[in-house]
Scaffold this active site. Structure first.
Site, PDB file in Angstrom:
ATOM      1  N   SER A 287      -3.224  -3.438  -0.386  1.00  0.00           N
ATOM      2  CA  SER A 287      -2.141  -4.207   0.242  1.00  0.00           C
ATOM      3  C   SER A 287      -2.639  -5.605   0.613  1.00  0.00           C
ATOM      4  O   SER A 287      -3.678  -5.739   1.260  1.00  0.00           O
ATOM      5  CB  SER A 287      -1.690  -3.448   1.489  1.00  0.00           C
ATOM      6  OG  SER A 287      -0.730  -4.185   2.169  1.00  0.00           O
ATOM      7  N   ALA A 288      -1.873  -6.639   0.245  1.00  0.00           N
ATOM      8  CA  ALA A 288      -2.345  -8.019   0.427  1.00  0.00           C
ATOM      9  C   ALA A 288      -2.403  -8.473   1.882  1.00  0.00           C
ATOM     10  O   ALA A 288      -3.240  -9.297   2.237  1.00  0.00           O
ATOM     11  CB  ALA A 288      -1.438  -8.972  -0.360  1.00  0.00           C
ATOM     12  N   HIS A 289      -1.504  -7.937   2.724  1.00  0.00           N
ATOM     13  CA  HIS A 289      -1.441  -8.513   4.080  1.00  0.00           C
ATOM     14  C   HIS A 289      -2.609  -8.098   4.965  1.00  0.00           C
ATOM     15  O   HIS A 289      -2.730  -8.559   6.091  1.00  0.00           O
ATOM     16  CB  HIS A 289      -0.078  -8.227   4.737  1.00  0.00           C
ATOM     17  CG  HIS A 289       0.175  -6.813   5.163  1.00  0.00           C
ATOM     18  ND1 HIS A 289       0.072  -6.406   6.463  1.00  0.00           N
ATOM     19  CD2 HIS A 289       0.544  -5.701   4.460  1.00  0.00           C
ATOM     20  CE1 HIS A 289       0.388  -5.119   6.563  1.00  0.00           C
ATOM     21  NE2 HIS A 289       0.670  -4.667   5.352  1.00  0.00           N
TER      22      HIS A 289
ATOM     23  N   GLY B 151       0.812  -1.219   0.000  1.00  0.00           N
ATOM     24  CA  GLY B 151       0.000   0.000   0.000  1.00  0.00           C
ATOM     25  C   GLY B 151       0.842   1.263   0.000  1.00  0.00           C
ATOM     26  O   GLY B 151       0.525   2.243  -0.680  1.00  0.00           O
TER      27      GLY B 151
ATOM     28  N   GLN C  37      -7.713  -0.622   3.772  1.00  0.00           N
ATOM     29  CA  GLN C  37      -8.495  -1.240   4.854  1.00  0.00           C
ATOM     30  C   GLN C  37      -9.826  -1.833   4.395  1.00  0.00           C
ATOM     31  O   GLN C  37     -10.514  -2.478   5.194  1.00  0.00           O
ATOM     32  CB  GLN C  37      -8.737  -0.220   5.990  1.00  0.00           C
ATOM     33  CG  GLN C  37      -7.479   0.131   6.768  1.00  0.00           C
ATOM     34  CD  GLN C  37      -6.928  -1.029   7.616  1.00  0.00           C
ATOM     35  OE1 GLN C  37      -7.630  -1.988   7.933  1.00  0.00           O
ATOM     36  NE2 GLN C  37      -5.658  -0.950   7.980  1.00  0.00           N
TER      37      GLN C  37
ATOM     38  N   THR D 191      12.042  -7.199 -11.145  1.00  0.00           N
ATOM     39  CA  THR D 191      11.477  -8.545 -11.323  1.00  0.00           C
ATOM     40  C   THR D 191      10.281  -8.718 -10.398  1.00  0.00           C
ATOM     41  O   THR D 191      10.351  -8.404  -9.209  1.00  0.00           O
ATOM     42  CB  THR D 191      12.554  -9.605 -11.023  1.00  0.00           C
ATOM     43  OG1 THR D 191      13.654  -9.349 -11.898  1.00  0.00           O
ATOM     44  CG2 THR D 191      12.030 -11.013 -11.255  1.00  0.00           C
TER      45      THR D 191
ATOM     46  N   ASN E 197      -7.741   3.634   9.102  1.00  0.00           N
ATOM     47  CA  ASN E 197      -7.118   2.467   9.734  1.00  0.00           C
ATOM     48  C   ASN E 197      -7.120   2.540  11.254  1.00  0.00           C
ATOM     49  O   ASN E 197      -6.915   1.538  11.920  1.00  0.00           O
ATOM     50  CB  ASN E 197      -5.684   2.279   9.218  1.00  0.00           C
ATOM     51  CG  ASN E 197      -4.863   3.525   9.336  1.00  0.00           C
ATOM     52  OD1 ASN E 197      -5.194   4.565   8.761  1.00  0.00           O
ATOM     53  ND2 ASN E 197      -3.798   3.466  10.100  1.00  0.00           N
TER      54      ASN E 197
ATOM     55  N   CYS F 101      -2.659  13.416  20.584  1.00  0.00           N
ATOM     56  CA  CYS F 101      -1.399  14.063  20.959  1.00  0.00           C
ATOM     57  C   CYS F 101      -1.698  15.160  21.982  1.00  0.00           C
ATOM     58  O   CYS F 101      -2.627  15.931  21.810  1.00  0.00           O
ATOM     59  CB  CYS F 101      -0.726  14.732  19.757  1.00  0.00           C
ATOM     60  SG  CYS F 101      -0.883  13.858  18.210  1.00  0.00           S
TER      61      CYS F 101
HETATM   62  N1  PLP Z   1      -2.823   2.686   4.064  1.00  0.00           N
HETATM   63  C1  PLP Z   1      -3.512   2.237   5.126  1.00  0.00           C
HETATM   64  C2  PLP Z   1      -4.866   2.784   5.388  1.00  0.00           C
HETATM   65  C3  PLP Z   1      -2.968   1.266   5.962  1.00  0.00           C
HETATM   66  O1  PLP Z   1      -3.664   0.834   7.014  1.00  0.00           O
HETATM   67  C4  PLP Z   1      -1.674   0.774   5.673  1.00  0.00           C
HETATM   68  C5  PLP Z   1      -1.034  -0.236   6.544  1.00  0.00           C
HETATM   69  O2  PLP Z   1      -1.060  -0.129   7.752  1.00  0.00           O
HETATM   70  C6  PLP Z   1      -1.008   1.251   4.530  1.00  0.00           C
HETATM   71  C7  PLP Z   1      -1.612   2.206   3.766  1.00  0.00           C
HETATM   72  C8  PLP Z   1       0.354   0.762   4.166  1.00  0.00           C
HETATM   73  O3  PLP Z   1       0.281  -0.499   3.534  1.00  0.00           O
HETATM   74  P1  PLP Z   1       1.590  -1.428   3.459  1.00  0.00           P
HETATM   75  O4  PLP Z   1       1.786  -1.994   4.826  1.00  0.00           O
HETATM   76  O5  PLP Z   1       1.241  -2.484   2.464  1.00  0.00           O
HETATM   77  O6  PLP Z   1       2.705  -0.588   2.994  1.00  0.00           O
END
Ligand code: PLP
Length: 373
Positions: free
Chosen positions: A197-199, A69, A177, A235, A149, A325
């Site tokens: 993002s795959a994870h 991401g 998300q 690659t 997130n 904060c």
């Molecule tokens: N954008 C959001 C909303 C996310 O929650 C995250 C990961 O925490 C990212 C971007 C970043 O993704 P990546 O971990 O694949 O770089």
């Protein structure tokens, strides 16, 4: 152990792990090579691209694989500034750091300006302010995330996309998300770019993709070879890309059942909070305007912010903690600060997946209650 930090990362599906293990052993050719080994690897990459494109209702040529991401957001935002010649970016103060910090870097090197749309204390963007910004900055780029997130607050895509179109703005959404958590039809959502993002959907780490609507292609972000139709050299991560395709397929299977199940877990927690933790409330928006798999809880001041994570960890419960904060300190959550959360109140982000259970929520509520007394 109870894993309630699925917004940070998710466990990889067993079937995806097994698939990747076999692929790693058997499909090791370079997908750019023309011999049989290379062609075999190319088939895996293109099969994943075709599957993803079909699920998202776009053309395979509009999907570009990235390392995740962060890279996708970087490539899109830099591409809009450098190659599509956009001078004004409209975003919100609650975006992920990979959007906010990238925009800051862009402003330091190019004649580009960033304007922030107002958000309310439920984390919702002020639509009339967005309209005002768009009308006063024709041909801008709007970068707004689909679900936050930290709070899970959802963007009203169906209102934002037409407004962008009306005002000649390009619309980019960080959908990290929500991809794999809803059936998303990119055509009807109406954005020009998206980062995935795959994870976050039971796939591997270090792989993702960007969606770039045809007609809005920009120059390569990473230069080198001809990979990804010259949009992203290097690659291809064949195993990761193929694993991501499989993970997306399994994540979207029986989607409605998953949404119903995970929502029932979230509802259970919301009900327990009311009865077991007096004074606790949700940071962000109510159930119907937020991600079904995430809840950010504001705890009473009696909870010790520093000890919270450690105490839950000792009990075998993994969550994410934070607070707004304190003025000037610069530490803490920029999201909670932006929605006006009280810096004296600790917060805990609980994020679920299909692998969690009601029993785990009950245990969590019991432990959380014990920590507060
Ligand atoms: N954008 C959001 C909303 C996310 O929650 C995250 C990961 O925490 C990212 C971007 C970043 O993704 P990546 O971990 O694949 O770089």
């Amino acid at each position: 152990m109870i894993y309630f930090d699925n917004a940070a990362s998710t466990p990889v599906f067993d079937s995806v792990s097994e698939h990747m293990y076999l692929l790693q052993k058997e499909v090791f050719g370079n997908p750019s090579a023309l011999h049989a080994f290379g062609r075999k690897a190319r088939v895996e990459v293109e099969r994943a691209r075709a599957l993803i494109a079909k699920k998202m209702n776009v053309q395979p040529a509009e999907i570009f694989f990235t390392s995740g991401g962060t890279e996708a957001n970087n490539a899109i935002l830099w591409g809009c500034a450098k190659d599509l010649n956009r001078k004004v970016f409209i975003t919100s103060p609650t975006e992920h750091p990979c959007v906010l910090n990238t925009l800051e870097s862009i402003c330091k090197s190019l004649p580009v300006e960033v304007q922030f749309v107002d958000i309310d204390n439920m984390g919702q963007i002020d639509m009339s302010h967005l309209e005002f910004l768009l009308k006063n900055n024709k041909n801008a780029v709007v970068s707004l995330m689909h679900a936050n997130n930290e709070t899970g607050v959802l963007l009203p895509m169906n209102e934002v996309a037409p407004l962008c179109k009306e005002n000649g703005a390009l619309f980019h959404s960080d959908i990290v998300q929500t991809a794999g958590k809803y059936n998303l039809d990119f055509q009807s959502l109406g954005f020009d770019f998206a980062a995935v993002s795959a994870h976050k959907f039971h796939g591997p780490k270090g792989v993702g993709f960007m969606y770039v609507r045809s007609g809005s292609f920009f120059k390569p972000f990473i230069t080198g070879g001809m990979q990804e139709r010259k949009m992203r050299a290097g690659t291809e991560n064949v195993v990761g890309i193929s694993g991501m395709g499989k993970a997306l397929y399994f994540a979207l299977e029986n989607m409605n059942d998953t949404i119903a199940y995970v929502s029932s877990i979230k509802e259970r927690l919301l009900n327990l909070l009311k009865t077991e933790i007096p004074g606790a409330f949700v940071n962000g928006s109510p159930m119907e305007k937020s991600l079904y798999s995430l809840v950010n809880i504001s705890l009473p001041k009696t909870y010790n912010s520093e000890m919270l994570l450690a105490k839950l960890d000792i009990e075998g419960i993994a969550v994410s903690t934070g607070s707004a904060c304190n003025s000037g300190s610069g530490k803490g959550s920029h999201v909670l600060t932006a929605i006006g959360a009280d810096p004296e109140r600790p917060s805990v982000r609980v994020s679920f997946s299909r692998f969690n259970t009601i029993e785990e929520v009950d245990r969590f509520a019991e432990v959380l209650k014990g920590i507060g007394v």
